[in-house]
Motif scaffolding. Structure first.
Motif, mmCIF file in Angstrom:
data_model
loop_
_atom_site.group_PDB
_atom_site.id
_atom_site.type_symbol
_atom_site.label_atom_id
_atom_site.label_comp_id
_atom_site.label_asym_id
_atom_site.label_seq_id
_atom_site.Cartn_x
_atom_site.Cartn_y
_atom_site.Cartn_z
ATOM 1 N N GLY A 366 53.308 -4.353 -8.525
ATOM 2 C CA GLY A 366 53.667 -5.176 -7.375
ATOM 3 C C GLY A 366 53.175 -4.680 -6.040
ATOM 4 O O GLY A 366 53.359 -5.357 -5.024
ATOM 5 N N VAL A 367 52.517 -3.507 -5.995
ATOM 6 C CA VAL A 367 52.081 -2.954 -4.713
ATOM 7 C C VAL A 367 50.593 -2.594 -4.685
ATOM 8 O O VAL A 367 49.999 -2.495 -3.611
ATOM 9 C CB VAL A 367 52.912 -1.703 -4.315
ATOM 10 C CG1 VAL A 367 54.376 -2.071 -4.106
ATOM 11 C CG2 VAL A 367 52.774 -0.598 -5.354
ATOM 12 N N THR A 368 49.990 -2.378 -5.832
ATOM 13 C CA THR A 368 48.592 -1.956 -5.892
ATOM 14 C C THR A 368 47.665 -3.161 -5.914
ATOM 15 O O THR A 368 47.855 -4.076 -6.711
ATOM 16 C CB THR A 368 48.337 -1.100 -7.152
ATOM 17 O OG1 THR A 368 49.209 0.032 -7.145
ATOM 18 C CG2 THR A 368 46.888 -0.621 -7.197
ATOM 19 N N VAL A 369 46.680 -3.175 -5.012
ATOM 20 C CA VAL A 369 45.703 -4.261 -4.972
ATOM 21 C C VAL A 369 44.674 -4.020 -6.071
ATOM 22 O O VAL A 369 44.014 -2.972 -6.115
ATOM 23 C CB VAL A 369 45.015 -4.324 -3.593
ATOM 24 C CG1 VAL A 369 43.946 -5.403 -3.584
ATOM 25 C CG2 VAL A 369 46.061 -4.598 -2.506
ATOM 26 N N ALA A 370 44.536 -4.995 -6.969
ATOM 27 C CA ALA A 370 43.688 -4.807 -8.144
ATOM 28 C C ALA A 370 42.234 -4.527 -7.781
ATOM 29 O O ALA A 370 41.566 -3.719 -8.417
ATOM 30 C CB ALA A 370 43.790 -6.047 -9.042
ATOM 31 N N LYS A 371 41.730 -5.194 -6.740
ATOM 32 C CA LYS A 371 40.325 -5.064 -6.382
ATOM 33 C C LYS A 371 40.000 -3.823 -5.556
ATOM 34 O O LYS A 371 38.830 -3.517 -5.349
ATOM 35 C CB LYS A 371 39.872 -6.306 -5.585
ATOM 36 C CG LYS A 371 39.672 -7.551 -6.417
ATOM 37 C CD LYS A 371 39.124 -8.664 -5.540
ATOM 38 C CE LYS A 371 38.808 -9.918 -6.347
ATOM 39 N NZ LYS A 371 38.264 -11.002 -5.483
ATOM 40 N N MET A 372 41.019 -3.128 -5.051
ATOM 41 C CA MET A 372 40.752 -2.042 -4.118
ATOM 42 C C MET A 372 41.693 -0.868 -4.383
ATOM 43 O O MET A 372 42.767 -0.765 -3.787
ATOM 44 C CB MET A 372 40.915 -2.540 -2.678
ATOM 45 C CG MET A 372 40.588 -1.524 -1.598
ATOM 46 S SD MET A 372 38.893 -0.932 -1.641
ATOM 47 C CE MET A 372 37.978 -2.458 -1.420
ATOM 48 N N PRO A 373 41.327 0.049 -5.287
ATOM 49 C CA PRO A 373 42.160 1.231 -5.512
ATOM 50 C C PRO A 373 42.367 2.001 -4.204
ATOM 51 O O PRO A 373 41.445 2.177 -3.420
ATOM 52 C CB PRO A 373 41.338 2.045 -6.515
ATOM 53 C CG PRO A 373 40.469 1.031 -7.203
ATOM 54 C CD PRO A 373 40.146 0.004 -6.149
ATOM 55 N N GLY A 374 43.598 2.437 -4.002
ATOM 56 C CA GLY A 374 43.928 3.161 -2.774
ATOM 57 C C GLY A 374 44.515 2.278 -1.693
ATOM 58 O O GLY A 374 45.016 2.780 -0.690
ATOM 59 N N PHE A 376 47.428 -0.530 -0.821
ATOM 60 C CA PHE A 376 48.721 -0.990 -1.315
ATOM 61 C C PHE A 376 49.306 -2.005 -0.327
ATOM 62 O O PHE A 376 49.245 -1.806 0.889
ATOM 63 C CB PHE A 376 49.673 0.192 -1.488
ATOM 64 C CG PHE A 376 49.101 1.289 -2.346
ATOM 65 C CD1 PHE A 376 49.199 1.236 -3.721
ATOM 66 C CD2 PHE A 376 48.438 2.372 -1.758
ATOM 67 C CE1 PHE A 376 48.643 2.233 -4.516
ATOM 68 C CE2 PHE A 376 47.889 3.375 -2.537
ATOM 69 C CZ PHE A 376 47.985 3.300 -3.924
ATOM 70 N N LEU A 377 49.859 -3.087 -0.853
ATOM 71 C CA LEU A 377 50.521 -4.105 -0.033
ATOM 72 C C LEU A 377 52.015 -4.040 -0.284
ATOM 73 O O LEU A 377 52.465 -4.129 -1.431
ATOM 74 C CB LEU A 377 50.018 -5.507 -0.376
ATOM 75 C CG LEU A 377 48.548 -5.838 -0.148
ATOM 76 C CD1 LEU A 377 48.315 -7.338 -0.353
ATOM 77 C CD2 LEU A 377 48.093 -5.420 1.234
ATOM 78 N N VAL A 378 52.787 -3.881 0.778
ATOM 79 C CA VAL A 378 54.244 -3.904 0.674
ATOM 80 C C VAL A 378 54.772 -4.956 1.651
ATOM 81 O O VAL A 378 54.171 -5.229 2.681
ATOM 82 C CB VAL A 378 54.853 -2.524 0.958
ATOM 83 C CG1 VAL A 378 54.468 -1.544 -0.136
ATOM 84 C CG2 VAL A 378 54.414 -1.974 2.306
ATOM 85 N N GLY A 379 55.912 -5.558 1.291
ATOM 86 C CA GLY A 379 56.388 -6.690 2.071
ATOM 87 C C GLY A 379 55.590 -7.941 1.766
ATOM 88 O O GLY A 379 55.611 -8.903 2.522
ATOM 89 N N TYR A 380 54.901 -7.945 0.639
ATOM 90 C CA TYR A 380 54.071 -9.073 0.219
ATOM 91 C C TYR A 380 54.590 -9.577 -1.126
ATOM 92 O O TYR A 380 54.901 -8.794 -2.021
ATOM 93 C CB TYR A 380 52.614 -8.638 0.083
ATOM 94 C CG TYR A 380 51.673 -9.707 -0.444
ATOM 95 C CD1 TYR A 380 51.180 -10.690 0.405
ATOM 96 C CD2 TYR A 380 51.278 -9.717 -1.777
ATOM 97 C CE1 TYR A 380 50.317 -11.667 -0.069
ATOM 98 C CE2 TYR A 380 50.418 -10.692 -2.260
ATOM 99 C CZ TYR A 380 49.933 -11.671 -1.404
ATOM 100 O OH TYR A 380 49.091 -12.647 -1.874
ATOM 101 N N GLY A 381 54.683 -10.891 -1.265
ATOM 102 C CA GLY A 381 55.138 -11.448 -2.531
ATOM 103 C C GLY A 381 56.582 -11.126 -2.802
ATOM 104 O O GLY A 381 57.474 -11.381 -1.983
#
Length: 404
Positions: A366-374, A376-381
């Motif tokens: 729920g926090v790691t962006v699949a296309k960009m390791p390193g 992280f999105l929080v407060g999203y979704g």
């Protein structure tokens, strides 16, 4: 730190619930504040988006503030504006943990080259880091849908973001557009302040009388995560949660204030055209299964629809030949767009993480962006609520530390 010469372990963008939770967890993972990570905040003081909320939104009307890790909120005065309560609480958290918050910083872009992120502010300052935790929320991306005639309206238009006080609209006729809890709060406050209100929703209000227990929260997070793991943009909050039938809202339904008059079809220079049975108050569109049951004879809001105030209006021609339903126009001098927000992610455009549908595909954590390791999105979704943001902030910090 204002140059790219030093390489940080992490940059946290945003100092709201998610960003502060992430920062606190980075400390627990022994990432050094200042030299190991910084928090960049666009505001000139603590509080995140809460510091911009209108004073009439008191703490008891806010839909819960979850504790930050290791620091209970306590029991604030329920009559105090939520903006003051949360700003004071976030500020105390920053001070207690000595978090390295730099403000104000208007982040304009995030780039990635050879395993290093470069975060650039509007004033040219830059920070380089191995990981980025993005916690920018939605407040800076208000959403106003297009309707025919919106540009020709001669009255005042404003979004939730521009609302300050219900007393500003005393004696005005206000069309409130939107089916979420903010629309409900606006309608009740405006009515109390002496405004004439008309509520319009795209479909019947999504009232729910389900008990909001832990399993309900898990179900909501699961439904939202199912979309973000496929790269689809998150739906609105109310689409996932529904509108809880509280005592306050039940009274508003029974009084006819919280009764949708049908969907908005178009806007005229001095009014709005709605697709419903008519303005006389004698007939109104269905308010959904839950509300209709409450309003049925013998129900707790029995007779409420019989007391819906009549509105000034006139019959209009059909909007189009494909939509022959009867429409009607009611004059309004103000339109309040309680139509929500979108994720504030434009500064991530150089990373090309959005899918074609404008969503971001997330890993199952729920926090790691699949296309960009390193990244992280929080407060999203699923982590858009304060409790979800707290969990996501901690999770992102743990993942960021693992990357290091």
């Amino acid at each position: 730190m204002t140059s790219t010469e030093e390489l940080l372990d992490a940059v946290v963008i945003g100092a709201g619930q998610a960003g502060l939770s992430a920062a606190g967890q980075l400390l627990r993972k022994r990432v050094e504040p200042g030299t190991g990570f910084v928090v960049l905040d666009a505001n000139d003081g603590p509080g995140g988006a809460w510091r911009h909320r209108w004073d009439a939104l008191t703490f008891d009307a806010a839909h819960g503030i979850h504790d930050l890790p290791g620091m209970p909120l306590g029991t604030p005065d329920p009559r105090e504006p939520a903006s003051r309560v949360v700003s004071r609480y976030y500020g105390a958290y920053e001070e207690q943990l000595a978090l390295p918050v730099i403000r104000p910083v208007d982040v304009r872009s995030v780039d990635h080259l050879q395993g290093v992120f470069t975060v650039t502010a509007a004033d040219g300052r830059q920070w380089r880091a191995r990981t980025v935790i993005n916690a920018t929320g939605t407040w800076d991306s208000p959403y106003v849908p297009y309707y025919p005639g919106i540009a020709e309206f001669t009255g005042r238009q404003l979004h939730t973001r521009g609302f300050t006080a219900a007393q500003d609209f005393t004696g005005r006729s206000v069309l409130v557009v939107g089916g979420g809890t903010s629309a409900l709060q606006f309608l009740l406050q405006l009515h109390e302040a002496g405004a004439t209100t008309v509520w319009t929703t795209r479909r019947a209000p999504d009232w729910t009388d389900r008990f909001l227990d832990a399993s309900w929260g898990v179900d909501v997070e699961s439904s939202v995560s199912a979309r973000t793991t496929m790269g689809l943009p998150p739906l609105s909050v109310v689409a996932a949660t529904g509108l809880p039938v509280t005592e306050q809202y039940l009274a508003g339904i029974a009084a006819g204030v919280l009764v949708s008059r049908g969907p908005l079809r178009r806007i005229t220079p001095g009014g709005a055209v709605l697709d419903g049975p008519g303005p006389d108050g004698g007939r109104v569109p269905s308010q959904g299964d839950v509300a209709d049951r409450l309003l049925a004879p013998g129900g707790p809001a029995s007779g409420g629809l019989d007391r819906v105030p009549a509105l000034t209006g006139r019959a209009c021609t059909a909007v189009s030949s494909e939509d022959p339903l009867t429409t009607w126009e009611t004059p309004v001098d103000t339109i309040l767009w309680a139509t929500g927000f979108r994720a504030s992610l434009d500064h991530l455009s150089p990373l090309h993480v959005r899918e074609r549908g404008r969503g971001v595909r997330m890993e199952r954590d729920g926090v790691t962006v699949a296309k960009m390791p390193g990244l992280f999105l929080v407060g999203y979704g699923a982590s858009a609520s304060t409790i979800g943001a707290t969990r996501a902030g901690r999770r992102a910090a743990v993942q960021a530390a693992a990357c290091l």
